[in-house]
Design an enzyme around this catalytic site. Structure first.
Site, PDB file in Angstrom:
ATOM      1  N   GLU A 259       0.884  -1.180   0.000  1.00 32.30           N
ATOM      2  CA  GLU A 259       0.000   0.000   0.000  1.00 32.30           C
ATOM      3  C   GLU A 259       0.912   1.217   0.000  1.00 32.30           C
ATOM      4  O   GLU A 259       1.326   1.706   1.052  1.00 32.30           O
ATOM      5  CB  GLU A 259      -0.887  -0.006   1.258  1.00 32.30           C
ATOM      6  CG  GLU A 259      -1.856  -1.169   1.344  1.00 32.30           C
ATOM      7  CD  GLU A 259      -3.093  -0.987   0.470  1.00 32.30           C
ATOM      8  OE1 GLU A 259      -3.276   0.097  -0.110  1.00 32.30           O
ATOM      9  OE2 GLU A 259      -3.875  -1.948   0.369  1.00 32.30           O
ATOM     10  N   CYS A 293      -2.274   9.192   2.015  1.00 32.84           N
ATOM     11  CA  CYS A 293      -1.955   8.603   0.710  1.00 32.84           C
ATOM     12  C   CYS A 293      -2.991   9.026  -0.321  1.00 32.84           C
ATOM     13  O   CYS A 293      -2.703   9.097  -1.502  1.00 32.84           O
ATOM     14  CB  CYS A 293      -1.878   7.087   0.823  1.00 32.84           C
ATOM     15  SG  CYS A 293      -3.305   6.384   1.639  1.00 32.84           S
TER      16      CYS A 293
HETATM   17  P1  NAD Z   1       8.112   5.470   4.864  1.00 30.62           P
HETATM   18  O1  NAD Z   1       8.196   4.734   3.580  1.00 30.62           O
HETATM   19  O2  NAD Z   1       9.202   6.418   5.203  1.00 30.62           O
HETATM   20  O3  NAD Z   1       8.041   4.431   6.089  1.00 30.62           O
HETATM   21  C1  NAD Z   1       7.012   3.474   6.203  1.00 30.62           C
HETATM   22  C2  NAD Z   1       7.459   2.346   7.116  1.00 30.62           C
HETATM   23  O4  NAD Z   1       8.510   1.614   6.484  1.00 30.62           O
HETATM   24  C3  NAD Z   1       8.028   2.817   8.457  1.00 30.62           C
HETATM   25  O5  NAD Z   1       7.548   1.973   9.482  1.00 30.62           O
HETATM   26  C4  NAD Z   1       9.526   2.649   8.242  1.00 30.62           C
HETATM   27  O6  NAD Z   1      10.244   2.488   9.448  1.00 30.62           O
HETATM   28  C5  NAD Z   1       9.539   1.377   7.424  1.00 30.62           C
HETATM   29  N1  NAD Z   1      10.799   1.079   6.711  1.00 30.62           N
HETATM   30  C6  NAD Z   1      11.745   1.938   6.289  1.00 30.62           C
HETATM   31  N2  NAD Z   1      12.746   1.258   5.678  1.00 30.62           N
HETATM   32  C7  NAD Z   1      12.429  -0.057   5.719  1.00 30.62           C
HETATM   33  C8  NAD Z   1      13.051  -1.243   5.265  1.00 30.62           C
HETATM   34  N3  NAD Z   1      14.225  -1.231   4.636  1.00 30.62           N
HETATM   35  N4  NAD Z   1      12.423  -2.423   5.478  1.00 30.62           N
HETATM   36  C9  NAD Z   1      11.222  -2.469   6.100  1.00 30.62           C
HETATM   37  N5  NAD Z   1      10.598  -1.373   6.558  1.00 30.62           N
HETATM   38  C10 NAD Z   1      11.178  -0.170   6.370  1.00 30.62           C
HETATM   39  O7  NAD Z   1       6.686   6.195   4.859  1.00 30.62           O
HETATM   40  P2  NAD Z   1       6.100   7.274   5.850  1.00 30.62           P
HETATM   41  O8  NAD Z   1       6.788   8.577   5.642  1.00 30.62           O
HETATM   42  O9  NAD Z   1       5.999   6.736   7.225  1.00 30.62           O
HETATM   43  O10 NAD Z   1       4.601   7.369   5.292  1.00 30.62           O
HETATM   44  C11 NAD Z   1       4.234   8.110   4.183  1.00 30.62           C
HETATM   45  C12 NAD Z   1       4.091   7.254   2.950  1.00 30.62           C
HETATM   46  O11 NAD Z   1       3.186   6.174   3.176  1.00 30.62           O
HETATM   47  C13 NAD Z   1       3.498   8.038   1.797  1.00 30.62           C
HETATM   48  O12 NAD Z   1       4.151   7.689   0.613  1.00 30.62           O
HETATM   49  C14 NAD Z   1       2.058   7.574   1.778  1.00 30.62           C
HETATM   50  O13 NAD Z   1       1.409   7.748   0.540  1.00 30.62           O
HETATM   51  C15 NAD Z   1       2.200   6.146   2.149  1.00 30.62           C
HETATM   52  N6  NAD Z   1       0.953   5.596   2.655  1.00 30.62           N
HETATM   53  C16 NAD Z   1       0.247   4.752   1.842  1.00 30.62           C
HETATM   54  C17 NAD Z   1      -0.976   4.265   2.258  1.00 30.62           C
HETATM   55  C18 NAD Z   1      -1.791   3.350   1.376  1.00 30.62           C
HETATM   56  O14 NAD Z   1      -2.696   2.715   1.889  1.00 30.62           O
HETATM   57  N7  NAD Z   1      -1.520   3.263   0.090  1.00 30.62           N
HETATM   58  C19 NAD Z   1      -1.469   4.605   3.520  1.00 30.62           C
HETATM   59  C20 NAD Z   1      -0.713   5.445   4.324  1.00 30.62           C
HETATM   60  C21 NAD Z   1       0.504   5.941   3.874  1.00 30.62           C
END
Ligand code: NAD
Length: 509
Positions: A259, A293
């Site tokens: 997602e 998102c």
């Molecule tokens: P992010 O990608 O920075 O982090 C998301 C999660 O991934 C965090 O828990 C982070 O610690 C983890 N992470 C980072 N590196 C990783 C790795 N190598 N392996 C596993 N996990 C890892 O995102 P963010 O800034 O927290 O959130 C914003 C983003 O999330 C935006 O792009 C938004 O559109 C998206 N989002 C999507 C949805 C959806 O349903 N499509 C919903 C909410 C947010």
């Protein structure tokens, strides 16, 4: 904050849960974006802690999968009740930790409750088909079995609801969970895990069914996505990290549910109720300080209504009640941290350098706190590189179109494919938009904005949004493995496809 402070200090400060609360990683200071105050220092999970939590969840799976699904659903029903009781306290915690307005936080906790209620009914519905067999005296059927440990990696912007979407369905489907929340919002995750723990233990089940690891993506996130015991990684976050997660999980032939980021657009035609459209666009762009998102990032206006809509949007932007998100009157609070404000400012500078024009906003509001900025409205073109990206901030790009085909091409002309909408009272325009020649997104609305999806439908998007579906409809299937079974009760051996097995005599020689 009672959920945090009423606990024993040592327990409240541990960022790993495998049935007991203990963690041995680095310390993490959790700071409120509202005013920069330190909320709590917690000890994060080390790599070894992460292994331990996964092992405990894997072990707990052995017993949990044998609990009948309606009984697992009863536990989820009680989880919903416990969340109802804690609703206000959790909402206040989400607002303090993440910075979204209190009304939106209440909506987020309500969403957790709603998806639990939805999953309770699923406890008696996650069945498979019985299909006609081509062989007499045979039964052909599908069964759905639990998968095992589900790793739930969540983003900061919905610190609790995304877990609930995965947890409610995952638990009813017979899986155990290991949750890795964003390091920006671990307190809400700890509070919610405590609630789940109490409900599980009260029902005689292991708390390890709802495991938690707070820690960096690089350390615990990486461990989780590479661990073969984690059968499904449900990942919510940005496109670049999601791409990496998808590849890492695929390499070991695990399953992933992605997602990822969006770049939602709203088309407004000359046949729209313009005031309704303006309000929906405004809330879609400014709500959660542009950090959803599904946030409306582009508005595609017909040339004949362009000037009128821009005037109205500017009025709404100028009116924005920006301030402390705990104040019921604030419609917009801070961004999640100072870095997000810098990213927003940089994106605005790039937009101008690429030929855009800031029509309104985008100013720092240091007088309110370290991460407040006014929402920005920018006249732009769809092919500008910055418009093609998701900047996780309240920037709305305004685009112009002449024909509906052109508008749909603009809407679809980005790498992401999550949310989209059209405002029109012309049914031909509306039908075209949701036809196979219309929006290419996972969510396509008519006269309703891009944010605030209902939990009853499947939620998710196409293209770089990752293709995953969560929450309602038949999304539960992602949390189970399908088994096709033939039962032969004919008394004879008949092969499929009419193949005959000619064995002479007793064929002993
Ligand atoms: P992010 O990608 O920075 O982090 C998301 C999660 O991934 C965090 O828990 C982070 O610690 C983890 N992470 C980072 N590196 C990783 C790795 N190598 N392996 C596993 N996990 C890892 O995102 P963010 O800034 O927290 O959130 C914003 C983003 O999330 C935006 O792009 C938004 O559109 C998206 N989002 C999507 C949805 C959806 O349903 N499509 C919903 C909410 C947010």
């Amino acid at each position: 904050m009672g959920l945090m402070l009423s606990r024993k200090e040592t327990e409240a400060a541990a960022g790993a849960f495998d049935g007991t609360w203990r963690a041995s990683g680095e310390e993490l200071e959790v700071v409120s974006p509202i005013d920069g105050t330190l909320l709590q220092t917690i000890v994060t999970a080390s790599g070894q802690d992460c292994d331990r939590v996964i092992a405990a969840a894997d072990e707990a799976f052995g017993a949990w999968r044998l609990v009948p699904a309606p009984k697992r659903a009863e536990v989820v029903r009680q989880l919903a009740e416990a969340l109802r009781e804690a609703r206000e306290e959790l909402s206040q915690l989400v607002t303090r930790e993440m910075g979204k307005p209190i009304g939106e936080s209440r909506g987020e906790i309500q969403e957790m409750i709603d998806v639990c209620d939805f999953a309770v009914g699923l406890g008696r519905q996650i069945g498979g088909l019985t299909l006609p067999s081509e062989r007499a005296g045979h039964r052909l059927m599908e069964q759905w079995h639990p998968l095992g440990v589900v790793g739930v990696v969540t983003a900061f912007n919905f610190p609790t609801a995304v877990w609930a979407w995965n947890a409610a369905l995952g638990l009813v489907c017979g899986n155990t969970l290991v949750w890795k929340p964003s390091s920006k919002t671990p307190l809400a995750a700890i509070a919610v895990t405590r609630i789940a723990q109490e409900v599980l233990e009260r029902n005689g089940h292991s708390g390890a069914i709802a495991g938690l690891v707070v820690g960096s993506g690089k350390e615990v996130g990486e461990r989780m996505i590479r661990d073969r015991r984690v059968k499904l990684v449900s990942y919510t976050g940005s496109v670049p990290i999601g791409r990496h997660v998808g590849q890492a999980v695929q390499e070991r032939f695990g399953r992933s549910l992605l997602e990822l980021g969006g770049n939602a657009a709203v088309i407004v035609t000359p046949h729209a109720d313009l005031e309704m459209a303006a309000r929906a666009i405004y809330f879609g762009a400014v709500g959660t300080a542009g950090q959803r998102c599904t946030t409306t990032r582009r508005v595609i206006l017909h040339e004949t209504i362009y000037d009128q809509m821009v005037v109205r949007l500017k009025q709404l932007y100028a009116w924005t009640p920006l301030g402390d998100p705990r104040d019921e009157a604030s419609l917009m609070g801070p961004l999640v941290d100072g870095n997000s404000v810098l990213v927003m400012r940089r994106a605005l500078a790039e937009a101008v350098a690429q030929g855009g024009e800031v029509l309104h906003g985008g100013e720092l509001r240091g007088d309110l706190g370290p991460s407040y900025a006014t929402p920005a409205l920018v006249a732009a073109r769809n092919d500008m590189p910055i418009v093609q990206q998701e900047t996780f901030a309240p920037i709305l790009y305004v685009l112009k179109y002449k024909t509906l085909d052109e508008a749909v091409a603009l809407q679809n002309g980005v790498p992401q494919g999550l949310a989209s909408a059209i405002f029109t009272n012309d049914m031909r325009e509306a039908e075209l938009f949701i036809s196979e020649a219309g929006s290419d997104c996972g969510l396509a609305n008519i006269n309703a904005g891009t944010v605030g999806a209902e939990i009853g439908g499947a939620f998710g998007g196409e293209k770089e949004t990752g293709g995953g579906r969560e929450s309602g409809s038949d999304s539960w299937k992602a949390y189970m493995r399908r088994q096709t079974t033939v039962v032969n009760y004919s008394g004879g051996l008949e092969l499929a496809q009419g193949v005959t097995l000619n064995i002479d005599g007793d064929a002993t020689e």
